[in-house]
Design a protein around this motif. Structure first.
Motif, PDB file in Angstrom:
ATOM      1  N   PRO A 344       0.845  -1.146  -0.019  1.00 17.03           N
ATOM      2  CA  PRO A 344       0.028  -0.083  -0.044  1.00 17.03           C
ATOM      3  C   PRO A 344       0.906   1.209   0.195  1.00 17.03           C
ATOM      4  O   PRO A 344       1.209   1.890   1.037  1.00 17.03           O
ATOM      5  CB  PRO A 344      -0.594  -0.037   1.315  1.00 17.03           C
ATOM      6  N   LEU A 345       1.262   1.796  -1.159  1.00 14.32           N
ATOM      7  CA  LEU A 345       2.078   2.854  -1.309  1.00 14.32           C
ATOM      8  C   LEU A 345       1.325   3.978  -1.549  1.00 14.32           C
ATOM      9  O   LEU A 345       0.278   4.166  -2.012  1.00 14.32           O
ATOM     10  CB  LEU A 345       3.264   2.681  -2.526  1.00 14.32           C
ATOM     11  N   ILE A 346       2.210   5.143  -1.100  1.00 16.74           N
ATOM     12  CA  ILE A 346       1.313   6.574  -1.355  1.00 16.74           C
ATOM     13  C   ILE A 346       1.323   6.991  -2.716  1.00 16.74           C
ATOM     14  O   ILE A 346       3.008   7.222  -3.221  1.00 16.74           O
ATOM     15  CB  ILE A 346       1.972   7.521  -0.214  1.00 16.74           C
ATOM     16  N   TYR A 347       0.480   7.369  -3.441  1.00 18.21           N
ATOM     17  CA  TYR A 347       0.536   7.522  -4.914  1.00 18.21           C
ATOM     18  C   TYR A 347       1.454   8.865  -5.053  1.00 18.21           C
ATOM     19  O   TYR A 347       1.381   9.772  -4.365  1.00 18.21           O
ATOM     20  CB  TYR A 347      -0.857   7.912  -5.346  1.00 18.21           C
ATOM     21  N   GLU A 348       2.493   8.648  -6.007  1.00 19.68           N
ATOM     22  CA  GLU A 348       3.035  10.059  -6.423  1.00 19.68           C
ATOM     23  C   GLU A 348       3.140  10.049  -7.927  1.00 19.68           C
ATOM     24  O   GLU A 348       3.754   8.891  -8.442  1.00 19.68           O
ATOM     25  CB  GLU A 348       4.675   9.814  -5.793  1.00 19.68           C
ATOM     26  N   GLU A 349       2.686  11.069  -8.335  1.00 15.38           N
ATOM     27  CA  GLU A 349       2.468  10.953  -9.741  1.00 15.38           C
ATOM     28  C   GLU A 349       3.592  11.062 -10.811  1.00 15.38           C
ATOM     29  O   GLU A 349       4.641  11.755 -10.331  1.00 15.38           O
ATOM     30  CB  GLU A 349       1.603  12.336  -9.985  1.00 15.38           C
ATOM     31  N   GLY A 350       3.606  10.166 -11.825  1.00 13.33           N
ATOM     32  CA  GLY A 350       4.683  10.138 -12.722  1.00 13.33           C
ATOM     33  C   GLY A 350       5.860   9.157 -12.440  1.00 13.33           C
ATOM     34  O   GLY A 350       6.877   9.432 -12.984  1.00 13.33           O
ATOM     35  N   LYS A 351       5.732   8.657 -11.005  1.00 13.81           N
ATOM     36  CA  LYS A 351       6.962   7.771 -10.513  1.00 13.81           C
ATOM     37  C   LYS A 351       6.646   6.327 -10.655  1.00 13.81           C
ATOM     38  O   LYS A 351       5.588   5.839 -10.643  1.00 13.81           O
ATOM     39  CB  LYS A 351       7.269   7.765  -9.036  1.00 13.81           C
ATOM     40  N   ASP A 352       7.613   5.491 -11.243  1.00 14.34           N
ATOM     41  CA  ASP A 352       7.772   4.229 -11.405  1.00 14.34           C
ATOM     42  C   ASP A 352       7.498   3.488 -10.173  1.00 14.34           C
ATOM     43  O   ASP A 352       7.989   3.975  -9.054  1.00 14.34           O
ATOM     44  CB  ASP A 352       9.142   3.617 -12.087  1.00 14.34           C
ATOM     45  N   PRO A 353       6.829   2.365 -10.085  1.00 13.82           N
ATOM     46  CA  PRO A 353       6.460   1.678  -8.753  1.00 13.82           C
ATOM     47  C   PRO A 353       7.743   1.499  -7.856  1.00 13.82           C
ATOM     48  O   PRO A 353       7.689   1.863  -6.661  1.00 13.82           O
ATOM     49  CB  PRO A 353       5.747   0.233  -9.105  1.00 13.82           C
ATOM     50  N   SER A 354       8.901   1.024  -8.715  1.00 14.07           N
ATOM     51  CA  SER A 354      10.094   0.933  -7.804  1.00 14.07           C
ATOM     52  C   SER A 354      10.783   2.366  -7.089  1.00 14.07           C
ATOM     53  O   SER A 354      11.546   2.198  -6.168  1.00 14.07           O
ATOM     54  CB  SER A 354      11.164   0.313  -8.420  1.00 14.07           C
ATOM     55  N   GLU A 355      10.055   3.371  -7.709  1.00 11.86           N
ATOM     56  CA  GLU A 355      10.628   4.849  -7.286  1.00 11.86           C
ATOM     57  C   GLU A 355       9.959   5.342  -6.075  1.00 11.86           C
ATOM     58  O   GLU A 355      10.379   6.241  -5.503  1.00 11.86           O
ATOM     59  CB  GLU A 355      10.661   5.935  -8.473  1.00 11.86           C
ATOM     60  N   ILE A 356       8.625   4.781  -5.872  1.00 10.72           N
ATOM     61  CA  ILE A 356       7.812   5.402  -5.056  1.00 10.72           C
ATOM     62  C   ILE A 356       8.182   5.102  -3.560  1.00 10.72           C
ATOM     63  O   ILE A 356       8.694   4.028  -3.254  1.00 10.72           O
ATOM     64  CB  ILE A 356       6.309   4.752  -5.136  1.00 10.72           C
ATOM     65  N   SER A 357       8.161   6.242  -2.758  1.00  9.31           N
ATOM     66  CA  SER A 357       8.608   6.136  -1.454  1.00  9.31           C
ATOM     67  C   SER A 357       7.865   5.091  -0.672  1.00  9.31           C
ATOM     68  O   SER A 357       6.835   5.064  -0.585  1.00  9.31           O
ATOM     69  CB  SER A 357       8.828   7.485  -0.836  1.00  9.31           C
ATOM     70  N   ARG A 358       8.816   4.301   0.334  1.00 10.92           N
ATOM     71  CA  ARG A 358       7.863   3.492   1.121  1.00 10.92           C
ATOM     72  C   ARG A 358       7.585   4.322   2.489  1.00 10.92           C
ATOM     73  O   ARG A 358       7.343   3.578   3.572  1.00 10.92           O
ATOM     74  CB  ARG A 358       8.790   2.456   1.356  1.00 10.92           C
ATOM     75  N   LYS A 359       7.580   5.455   2.559  1.00 14.98           N
ATOM     76  CA  LYS A 359       7.331   6.300   3.634  1.00 14.98           C
ATOM     77  C   LYS A 359       5.719   6.147   4.109  1.00 14.98           C
ATOM     78  O   LYS A 359       5.044   5.417   3.491  1.00 14.98           O
ATOM     79  CB  LYS A 359       7.461   7.722   3.752  1.00 14.98           C
ATOM     80  N   ASP A 360       5.643   6.406   5.462  1.00 18.11           N
ATOM     81  CA  ASP A 360       4.244   6.237   5.862  1.00 18.11           C
ATOM     82  C   ASP A 360       3.763   7.842   6.109  1.00 18.11           C
ATOM     83  O   ASP A 360       4.572   8.845   6.242  1.00 18.11           O
ATOM     84  CB  ASP A 360       4.276   5.613   7.367  1.00 18.11           C
ATOM     85  N   GLU A 361       2.472   8.043   6.133  1.00 14.68           N
ATOM     86  CA  GLU A 361       2.039   9.181   6.412  1.00 14.68           C
ATOM     87  C   GLU A 361       0.467   8.862   7.359  1.00 14.68           C
ATOM     88  O   GLU A 361      -0.178   7.848   6.999  1.00 14.68           O
ATOM     89  CB  GLU A 361       1.313   9.882   4.923  1.00 14.68           C
ATOM     90  N   VAL A 362       0.052   9.950   7.769  1.00 18.86           N
ATOM     91  CA  VAL A 362      -1.026   9.853   8.461  1.00 18.86           C
ATOM     92  C   VAL A 362      -1.988  10.853   7.975  1.00 18.86           C
ATOM     93  O   VAL A 362      -1.652  12.208   7.827  1.00 18.86           O
ATOM     94  CB  VAL A 362      -1.008  10.142  10.342  1.00 18.86           C
ATOM     95  N   TRP A 363      -3.314  10.425   7.690  1.00 21.20           N
ATOM     96  CA  TRP A 363      -4.094  11.445   7.106  1.00 21.20           C
ATOM     97  C   TRP A 363      -5.395  11.661   7.751  1.00 21.20           C
ATOM     98  O   TRP A 363      -5.786  10.726   8.376  1.00 21.20           O
ATOM     99  CB  TRP A 363      -4.804  10.837   5.645  1.00 21.20           C
ATOM    100  N   PHE A 364      -5.738  12.876   8.412  1.00 20.35           N
ATOM    101  CA  PHE A 364      -6.824  13.412   8.994  1.00 20.35           C
ATOM    102  C   PHE A 364      -7.920  13.692   8.268  1.00 20.35           C
ATOM    103  O   PHE A 364      -7.737  14.781   7.515  1.00 20.35           O
ATOM    104  CB  PHE A 364      -6.273  14.302  10.055  1.00 20.35           C
ATOM    105  N   GLY A 374       0.758   3.776   3.943  1.00 16.09           N
ATOM    106  CA  GLY A 374       2.107   3.306   3.727  1.00 16.09           C
ATOM    107  C   GLY A 374       2.997   2.573   4.695  1.00 16.09           C
ATOM    108  O   GLY A 374       2.295   1.993   5.568  1.00 16.09           O
ATOM    109  N   GLY A 375       4.165   2.813   4.547  1.00 11.76           N
ATOM    110  CA  GLY A 375       4.994   2.102   5.727  1.00 11.76           C
ATOM    111  C   GLY A 375       5.658   0.939   5.328  1.00 11.76           C
ATOM    112  O   GLY A 375       5.130   0.072   4.425  1.00 11.76           O
ATOM    113  N   LYS A 376       6.205   0.338   6.338  1.00 12.62           N
ATOM    114  CA  LYS A 376       6.963  -0.913   6.138  1.00 12.62           C
ATOM    115  C   LYS A 376       6.898  -1.877   7.492  1.00 12.62           C
ATOM    116  O   LYS A 376       6.583  -1.318   8.492  1.00 12.62           O
ATOM    117  CB  LYS A 376       8.412  -0.790   5.889  1.00 12.62           C
TER     118      LYS A 376
END
Length: 436
Positions: A344-364, A374-376
């Motif tokens: 479950p990666l956080i969408y980043e427009e224009g990026k290839d799957p292997s380039e998308i960050s594995r970072k996590d985010e909190v959405w309120f 996201g996250g690992k």
């Protein structure tokens, strides 16, 4: 009375969930939800958690089975991500030495490859520094001869040497279960095969719970809570769609698969982390009488439940194996089994799957719904800590309760209260000698 982590207590747990008002209601029983539940209950919060399948049935049982610091993220200059994950790796190990094992990894470098000897040495040295790696686990640089002595199947043509460093092998599903069991031991109410079907709202249109359905009996009941946290992994967006207030962020799902091959066909004893012709990095890890290899990283838009490895996935991994280990001659006929997971990666427009960050985010959300996206696997504890540092302040102000600060830095998970990794290794050695 101590609540058991048992299907025999299912009706009792369900009844308590329907009767009480909790500080937190968590949707999702993978490693993210389990980590949040443990952090919250150890601070003194009351917690209810539901999972629509079995615990760890999704991504949390379909990973590369490593608690690792993300060495490859240095190539993407994600310095903070590497530092955080590297430090968390050690904490996860110390809190659960019975489900994590140090694994020396080999990172070969070849002439014309993604990493040269100098860059590999610098990268692993930087990794050791950022991750705070213990002295006896710090990197070594091996010559080509030393590399082949440890793994004679590595491609010899153009071989210049290898980096040699430690990651931690784990059983991802068991790690999740042990975290969940510890949360239950401390008072959390958790139940599987129970699906969140809708949200409950107050007069101000704020989320105050979930409508849950027992998928075994069909019974529908409400679970009320001051905060609802969506920790559903690949199902995060589906859960959010039940809410009236959805922001413009969303997930990009990618699929990763692993192939399992018997050691009679792939007689390897040294784990290897290697680059492929297209620039990706792949693990080959021996485990008992098998070797598993992966992972892929492709956009996934099919059913999230029970994803499968297809023929194209097989061919990609087999090609990678034969590229780095040309003497083993692996074919599709050598595949004994495989598994596939959805990230479950956080969408980043224009990026290839292997380039998308594995970072996590909190959405309120405007409704008060909290989503952990996201996250690992490695970062599960830190993700929970960051989220609950913020949530606990708001809850304390709202309810008048007092909550502890984070307790999970040195909190052994279920089965891990053995005095740390050193004592565990000693106990394990003594037990092995006794059995001999």
């Amino acid at each position: 009375m101590v609540q058991l982590f048992s299907a025999f207590d299912r009706e009792t747990i369900q009844a308590k969930m329907a009767e009480e008002e909790f500080d937190l209601v968590i949707v999702g029983g993978g490693i993210t939800g389990a980590g949040i539940a443990l952090d919250a209950v150890s601070r003194g919060m009351s917690v209810a958690l539901i999972e629509m399948q079995d615990f760890a049935a999704g991504t949390s049982s379909r990973s590369t089975k490593l608690v690792h610091g993300g060495l490859r993220y240095l190539q993407q200059f994600e310095i903070k991500e590497v530092a955080d994950l590297g430090k968390e790796r050690a904490i996860v190990y110390e809190n659960g030495p019975h489900v994590t094992t140090p694994e020396w990894m080999m990172l070969p470098f070849h002439k014309g490859g993604n990493m040269g000897k100098l860059s590999a040495s610098f990268g692993i040295r930087l990794y050791d520094y950022l991750a705070g790696v213990k002295k006896d686990e710090r990197r070594k640089i091996l010559s080509a001869k030393e590399t082949l002595a440890k793994n004679p199947f590595v491609k010899k043509e153009g071989l210049k040497g290898s980096g040699y460093y430690v990651e931690y092998r784990t059983d991802d599903a068991r790690l999740t279960i042990e975290v969940m069991k510890k949360a239950v031991e401390l008072g959390a109410k958790v139940i599987n095969y129970t699906k969140a079907e809708n949200f409950l709202y107050d007069a101000k249109k704020q989320v105050v719970g979930v409508v849950a359905r027992d998928r075994i009996t069909g019974k529908v009941f409400d679970i009320k809570g001051h905060r609802v946290i969506n920790a559903a992994g690949p199902w995060v967006d589906k859960v959010r769609k039940m809410d009236y207030a959805v922001n413009n962020k969303h997930l990009r799902l990618t699929k990763g698969i692993h192939l399992v091959i018997d050691k009679t066909k792939f007689p390897m004893e040294q784990a290897v982390y290697f680059d492929t012709p297209d620039g990706r990095m792949v693990f080959a890890i021996p485990r008992e009488k098998k070797v598993y290899v992966g992972t892929t990283d492709t956009v996934y838009e099919e059913m999230v439940i029970n994803p499968k490895a297809n023929e194209e996935d097989h061919k990609y991994v087999i090609k990678a194996i034969n590229y780095m280990f040309p003497d083993v001659h692996i074919s599709e006929n050598d595949i004994e089994s495989s598994w596939a997971g959805v990230r479950p990666l956080i969408y980043e427009e224009g990026k290839d799957p292997s380039e998308i960050s594995r970072k996590d985010e909190v959405w309120f959300s405007e409704s008060g719904l909290i989503t952990m996206a996201g996250g690992k696997l490695t970062g599960y504890r830190k993700m929970a800590e960051k989220l609950l540092d913020e949530v606990s302040k708001a809850l304390a102000k709202e309810t008048g309760k007092k909550f502890k600060t984070v307790q999970t830095h040195h909190l052994p998970i279920s089965g891990g209260d053995v005095g740390g990794s050193k004592k565990y290794r000693r106990i394990h050695r003594e037990e092995s000698k006794r059995r001999e």
